[in-house]
Design a protein around this motif. Structure first.
Motif, short mmCIF file in Angstrom:
data_model
loop_
_atom_site.label_atom_id
_atom_site.label_comp_id
_atom_site.label_asym_id
_atom_site.label_seq_id
_atom_site.Cartn_x
_atom_site.Cartn_y
_atom_site.Cartn_z
N LEU A 84 -5.24 21.42 21.35
CA LEU A 84 -3.89 20.96 21.00
C LEU A 84 -3.85 20.34 19.60
O LEU A 84 -2.79 20.26 18.99
N LEU A 85 -4.98 19.90 19.10
CA LEU A 85 -5.02 19.17 17.82
C LEU A 85 -4.96 20.16 16.66
O LEU A 85 -5.93 20.37 15.93
N ARG A 86 -3.78 20.77 16.47
CA ARG A 86 -3.64 21.83 15.47
C ARG A 86 -2.92 21.41 14.21
O ARG A 86 -2.94 22.12 13.22
N LYS A 87 -2.24 20.27 14.21
CA LYS A 87 -1.55 19.81 13.01
C LYS A 87 -2.49 18.94 12.18
O LYS A 87 -3.32 18.24 12.72
N ARG A 88 -2.30 19.00 10.88
CA ARG A 88 -3.07 18.14 9.98
C ARG A 88 -2.19 16.94 9.62
O ARG A 88 -1.01 17.09 9.34
N ALA A 89 -2.78 15.77 9.66
CA ALA A 89 -2.07 14.54 9.31
C ALA A 89 -2.97 13.70 8.42
O ALA A 89 -4.19 13.80 8.49
N VAL A 90 -2.35 12.88 7.61
CA VAL A 90 -3.08 11.95 6.76
C VAL A 90 -2.93 10.57 7.38
O VAL A 90 -1.82 10.14 7.68
N LEU A 91 -4.04 9.88 7.59
CA LEU A 91 -4.00 8.51 8.07
C LEU A 91 -3.70 7.61 6.88
O LEU A 91 -4.38 7.68 5.85
N LEU A 92 -2.67 6.77 7.02
CA LEU A 92 -2.21 5.92 5.93
C LEU A 92 -2.37 4.45 6.29
O LEU A 92 -2.13 4.06 7.44
N ALA A 93 -2.77 3.64 5.32
CA ALA A 93 -2.89 2.19 5.51
C ALA A 93 -1.87 1.50 4.61
O ALA A 93 -1.72 1.87 3.44
N PRO A 94 -1.15 0.49 5.14
CA PRO A 94 -0.16 -0.21 4.32
C PRO A 94 -0.81 -1.21 3.38
O PRO A 94 -1.81 -1.85 3.72
N GLU A 95 -0.26 -1.32 2.19
CA GLU A 95 -0.68 -2.32 1.22
C GLU A 95 0.56 -3.00 0.67
O GLU A 95 1.45 -2.33 0.16
N ALA A 96 0.62 -4.33 0.81
CA ALA A 96 1.77 -5.07 0.30
C ALA A 96 1.57 -5.33 -1.18
O ALA A 96 0.51 -5.81 -1.60
N GLU A 97 2.58 -5.00 -1.96
CA GLU A 97 2.53 -5.23 -3.40
C GLU A 97 3.69 -6.15 -3.76
O GLU A 97 4.85 -5.84 -3.46
N PRO A 98 3.41 -7.31 -4.37
CA PRO A 98 4.48 -8.26 -4.72
C PRO A 98 5.56 -7.57 -5.56
O PRO A 98 5.26 -6.79 -6.46
N ASP A 99 6.83 -7.88 -5.23
CA ASP A 99 7.93 -7.25 -5.96
C ASP A 99 8.48 -8.13 -7.08
O ASP A 99 9.45 -7.77 -7.73
N GLY A 100 7.89 -9.30 -7.29
CA GLY A 100 8.32 -10.18 -8.39
C GLY A 100 9.46 -11.09 -8.01
O GLY A 100 9.84 -11.97 -8.77
N ALA A 101 10.04 -10.93 -6.83
CA ALA A 101 11.15 -11.77 -6.39
C ALA A 101 10.78 -12.57 -5.14
O ALA A 101 11.63 -13.02 -4.40
N GLY A 102 9.49 -12.73 -4.91
CA GLY A 102 9.03 -13.49 -3.76
C GLY A 102 8.78 -12.65 -2.52
O GLY A 102 8.25 -13.14 -1.54
N GLY A 103 9.12 -11.39 -2.57
CA GLY A 103 8.89 -10.49 -1.44
C GLY A 103 7.76 -9.53 -1.76
O GLY A 103 6.97 -9.75 -2.67
#
Length: 110
Positions: free
Chosen positions: A10-29
């Motif tokens: 069943l494992l026929r689709k290819r997917a990319v495993l992604l990791a989140p990285e928070a990058e400051p936006d300069g406005a405190g978020g």
């Protein structure tokens, strides 16, 4: 209870495993950028669609079940990139406790 049978074919689709990285936006978020970790073979099944109205906007939450081979890198908060879609992992479990496969409950990001 009958043992769960997961077909590796069943494992026929290819997917990319992604990791989140928070990058400051300069406005405190922070803005979330996604870093590619590796490619996986997966099986994607749509599970549900929940529509709702929020702040005079129509929204839908689309959930999927993603099955992949077991890996310590697959964890809650990461995502699968499948084509142009990003499926954020909400939960991960080993369905038959053999350490062979993982079943991930995911929400599709709009």
């Amino acid at each position: 209870m009958a043992p769960l049978f997961l077909d590796p074919g069943l494992l026929r689709k290819r997917a990319v495993l992604l990791a989140p990285e928070a990058e400051p936006d300069g406005a405190g978020g922070a803005a979330t950028n996604w870093t590619e970790l590796r490619e996986l073979s997966v099986h994607v099944e749509p599970v549900s669609v929940a529509a709702r109205e929020r702040f005079d906007r129509h929204e839908a939450t689309i959930t999927h079940r993603v099955i992949c081979r077991s890996s310590e890198e697959v964890m809650r908060g990461r995502a699968f990139g499948v084509g142009t879609r990003r499926l954020v992992i909400a939960s991960v479990h080993d369905p038959d406790e053999t350490g062979r496969f993982l079943v991930c409950r995911c929400e599709e990001e709009a």
